[in-house]
Design an enzyme around this catalytic site. Sequence first.
Site, PDB file in Angstrom:
ATOM      1  CG  HIS A 198     -28.960   6.502  40.768  1.00  0.00           C
ATOM      2  ND1 HIS A 198     -30.144   7.188  40.657  1.00  0.00           N
ATOM      3  CD2 HIS A 198     -28.017   7.318  40.211  1.00  0.00           C
ATOM      4  CE1 HIS A 198     -29.938   8.357  40.062  1.00  0.00           C
ATOM      5  NE2 HIS A 198     -28.659   8.458  39.788  1.00  0.00           N
ATOM      6  CG  ASN A 215     -25.452  12.036  35.703  1.00  0.00           C
ATOM      7  OD1 ASN A 215     -26.478  11.581  36.209  1.00  0.00           O
ATOM      8  ND2 ASN A 215     -24.566  12.699  36.402  1.00  0.00           N
ATOM      9  CG  ASP A 259     -33.329   6.338  40.749  1.00  0.00           C
ATOM     10  OD1 ASP A 259     -32.900   6.104  39.592  1.00  0.00           O
ATOM     11  OD2 ASP A 259     -32.939   7.302  41.431  1.00  0.00           O
ATOM     12  CG  ASN A 301     -28.751  14.862  36.613  1.00  0.00           C
ATOM     13  OD1 ASN A 301     -29.405  15.849  36.276  1.00  0.00           O
ATOM     14  ND2 ASN A 301     -27.905  14.892  37.624  1.00  0.00           N
TER      15      ASN A 301
END
Length: 189
Positions: free
Chosen positions: A19, A66, A91, A112
């Site tokens: 991530h 997020n 990513d 997100n």
Amino acid sequence: MKLVVGLGNPGPKYEQTRHNIGFLTVDRLAERLGVAITREKWRGLAAETSVRGQTILLFKPLTYMNRSGEAVAEVVRFFQCEADEVLVIYDDLDLPFGTMKLRMKGGHGGHNGVRSVIDHLSSQTFKRIRMGIGRPEDGDVVNYVLSPFHPQEREHLSEFIDRGASAARDYLETGDFSRVMNVYNQKQR
């Protein structure tokens, strides 16, 4: 002014996870431009430099993935720049590891962090470098994106990050994202 944002999660726990490839790529770009992304501002880490006389801000939101858009929107408001002057590196599960896709604009594709950027900028017109990380075989996306790269991926990770940083730098030097898209999207075929 151009804003280059790498998406990721703050802290050592997430440093080398899938991530965080956006953070890793923008850090590599910073190295190449001779700066370090260490200035704490706008709920993130920033570095300012210039390329061909144009101000460039490299930015890593520290709001967690997020909520990335909250910090990105603060920077955009501060500099009063348009969404199309923003490049976001992140990513992408839908691309195989080592594959990169550049896009002028678009939806969030289930990401997100990108969803948060779209929501807080009220725009989908920011540029993107999507860095492929592939999908997990067992379907457990959350654990997959928050886990480190496999050893065989790590063998090629530095080269992959270099390609992402090169694409971003080529854009900053030429200002022509369409041409850079043609070059880097073609290289994968």
